[in-house]
Design an enzyme around this catalytic site. Sequence first.
Site, short mmCIF file in Angstrom:
data_model
loop_
_atom_site.label_atom_id
_atom_site.label_comp_id
_atom_site.label_asym_id
_atom_site.label_seq_id
_atom_site.Cartn_x
_atom_site.Cartn_y
_atom_site.Cartn_z
N ASP A 105 62.76 7.06 -42.85
CA ASP A 105 62.38 6.16 -43.67
C ASP A 105 61.11 5.44 -43.55
O ASP A 105 60.58 4.50 -44.47
CB ASP A 105 63.50 4.97 -43.78
CG ASP A 105 63.80 4.34 -42.48
OD1 ASP A 105 62.81 4.28 -41.52
OD2 ASP A 105 64.87 3.87 -42.23
N HIS A 120 62.83 13.43 -36.66
CA HIS A 120 63.39 14.16 -37.92
C HIS A 120 62.50 14.15 -39.10
O HIS A 120 62.85 14.50 -40.25
CB HIS A 120 64.76 13.77 -38.55
CG HIS A 120 65.67 13.73 -37.32
ND1 HIS A 120 67.04 13.31 -37.36
CD2 HIS A 120 65.74 14.61 -36.49
CE1 HIS A 120 67.68 13.72 -36.36
NE2 HIS A 120 67.04 14.67 -35.71
N CYS A 128 54.55 22.09 -48.06
CA CYS A 128 54.59 23.40 -48.60
C CYS A 128 55.32 24.64 -47.74
O CYS A 128 55.02 24.61 -46.69
CB CYS A 128 53.02 23.88 -48.94
SG CYS A 128 53.19 25.18 -50.00
N CYS A 149 48.51 25.53 -53.67
CA CYS A 149 48.54 26.99 -53.64
C CYS A 149 49.55 27.67 -54.24
O CYS A 149 49.84 29.04 -54.33
CB CYS A 149 48.97 27.24 -51.93
SG CYS A 149 50.60 27.31 -51.58
N GLY A 186 71.33 1.73 -32.92
CA GLY A 186 71.71 2.19 -34.01
C GLY A 186 72.03 3.58 -34.30
O GLY A 186 71.66 4.08 -35.42
N SER A 188 74.71 7.15 -33.75
CA SER A 188 76.18 7.39 -33.16
C SER A 188 75.88 8.44 -32.26
O SER A 188 77.09 8.62 -31.45
CB SER A 188 76.73 7.98 -34.30
OG SER A 188 76.23 9.36 -35.07
N ASN A 212 74.98 -1.61 -30.67
CA ASN A 212 75.53 -1.10 -31.77
C ASN A 212 76.81 -1.81 -31.97
O ASN A 212 77.40 -2.29 -31.01
CB ASN A 212 76.00 0.31 -31.07
CG ASN A 212 76.58 1.40 -32.62
OD1 ASN A 212 77.17 0.90 -33.26
ND2 ASN A 212 75.69 2.46 -32.80
P1 OAD Z 1 74.87 7.50 -38.10
O1 OAD Z 1 75.00 7.12 -39.23
O2 OAD Z 1 75.55 8.64 -37.25
O3 OAD Z 1 75.01 6.24 -37.28
C1 OAD Z 1 74.55 5.01 -37.14
C2 OAD Z 1 75.02 4.23 -36.32
O4 OAD Z 1 74.29 2.99 -36.42
C3 OAD Z 1 76.76 3.98 -36.04
O5 OAD Z 1 76.90 4.22 -34.67
C4 OAD Z 1 76.87 2.58 -36.50
O6 OAD Z 1 77.97 1.90 -35.75
C5 OAD Z 1 75.43 2.05 -36.04
N1 OAD Z 1 75.08 0.61 -37.09
C6 OAD Z 1 75.43 0.45 -38.32
N2 OAD Z 1 75.12 -0.74 -38.61
C7 OAD Z 1 74.28 -1.17 -37.45
C8 OAD Z 1 73.49 -2.25 -37.38
N3 OAD Z 1 73.29 -3.21 -38.12
N4 OAD Z 1 72.81 -2.49 -35.93
C9 OAD Z 1 72.95 -1.44 -35.12
N5 OAD Z 1 73.67 -0.38 -35.31
C10 OAD Z 1 74.28 -0.11 -36.58
O7 OAD Z 1 73.00 7.70 -37.78
P2 OAD Z 1 72.43 8.66 -36.84
O8 OAD Z 1 72.94 8.59 -35.57
O9 OAD Z 1 70.80 8.08 -36.99
O10 OAD Z 1 69.92 13.86 -39.44
O11 OAD Z 1 72.52 9.89 -37.48
C11 OAD Z 1 71.80 10.94 -36.63
C12 OAD Z 1 71.24 12.05 -37.85
O12 OAD Z 1 72.41 12.69 -38.59
C13 OAD Z 1 70.17 11.66 -38.88
O13 OAD Z 1 68.87 11.51 -38.51
C14 OAD Z 1 70.43 12.53 -40.03
C15 OAD Z 1 72.04 12.69 -40.01
O14 OAD Z 1 72.48 13.92 -40.31
C16 OAD Z 1 69.30 14.75 -40.21
O15 OAD Z 1 69.34 14.46 -41.57
C17 OAD Z 1 68.60 15.71 -39.49
#
Ligand code: OAD
Length: 252
Positions: A105, A120, A128, A149, A186, A188, A212
């Site tokens: 983002d 990511h 492209c 292109c 933040g 998972s 978290n």
């Molecule tokens: P997730 O959606 O799997 O996890 C988000 C985490 O943030 C969870 O553990 C929540 O408990 C926590 N959370 C929520 N609100 C919060 C806050 N205010 N402060 C702190 N933590 C908070 O997201 P990611 O782990 O980032 O990949 O996901 C990893 C990847 O999975 C992403 O980059 C994306 C997705 O598929 C791709 O698209 C390749």
Amino acid sequence: MNIAFSDRFLNMLKTARRVVVSTGAGVSAESGVPTFRGADGLWKKFRPEELATFEAFQANPQIVWEWYQYRREIIHKIKPNPGHYAIAQMPKFFEAFDLVTQNVDGLHRAAGSEDVIELHGNIMRNKCVDCGGLNDDREFAQFPPLCRCGGRLRPDVVWFGEMLPASALERAEKVSTSCDIFFSVGTSGVVQPAASLPYLARRGGAFVVEINPEPTELTYITDEHFVGRSGEVLPAILEKIKSVRSRSLTAS
Ligand code: OAD
């Protein structure tokens, strides 16, 4: 926010030379960017295999582009939150500081973080498929858009089944292995290879901290888990860093 800091954590903050902060979708949640998992997560409403794979893009570029334009619109309207701003202020207090993110983002840069290891990719950039050229165009002559292109443009993000940008991953692994404190914020902790970084840090002897509101796959290996929102916990940690680091600077 009233947070209890252990002596062990404060001592680590005071003595650490190399710090890594690794962030996931949760750090942007308080800005209004939806996370992926959890009750309101994007992957509860949409199927990743239909939207975030190269096969899906080949089969239906229009739908995949519409999904990314929808997410771009959300991101255009929002701003960094106090968690992003706190991280942006941290580098000046340590000998080495590295910020790694799974987020696409761009909110860390918007908050002032200059050097962000984006594992990511970045949703605001296009790439492209044929010539590999990058651009950040937002208005397109046709949709789905084409490169100069003639090749098809796609968002410059990592899709499921794709390799991460090699240089970003190598750098993230290197700094994680050699840091003194590793903050996992933040995420998972289920998507590889980003999910391995805290384990590398741990093996390298780092103090591993999680921020978290929920326990995660990672919690059991952490030295400290701050149960709370990153927009509240990180500014409190920044205040502690300011006080313990300026005291140690004065003392030396
Ligand atoms: P997730 O959606 O799997 O996890 C988000 C985490 O943030 C969870 O553990 C929540 O408990 C926590 N959370 C929520 N609100 C919060 C806050 N205010 N402060 C702190 N933590 C908070 O997201 P990611 O782990 O980032 O990949 O996901 C990893 C990847 O999975 C992403 O980059 C994306 C997705 O598929 C791709 O698209 C390749």
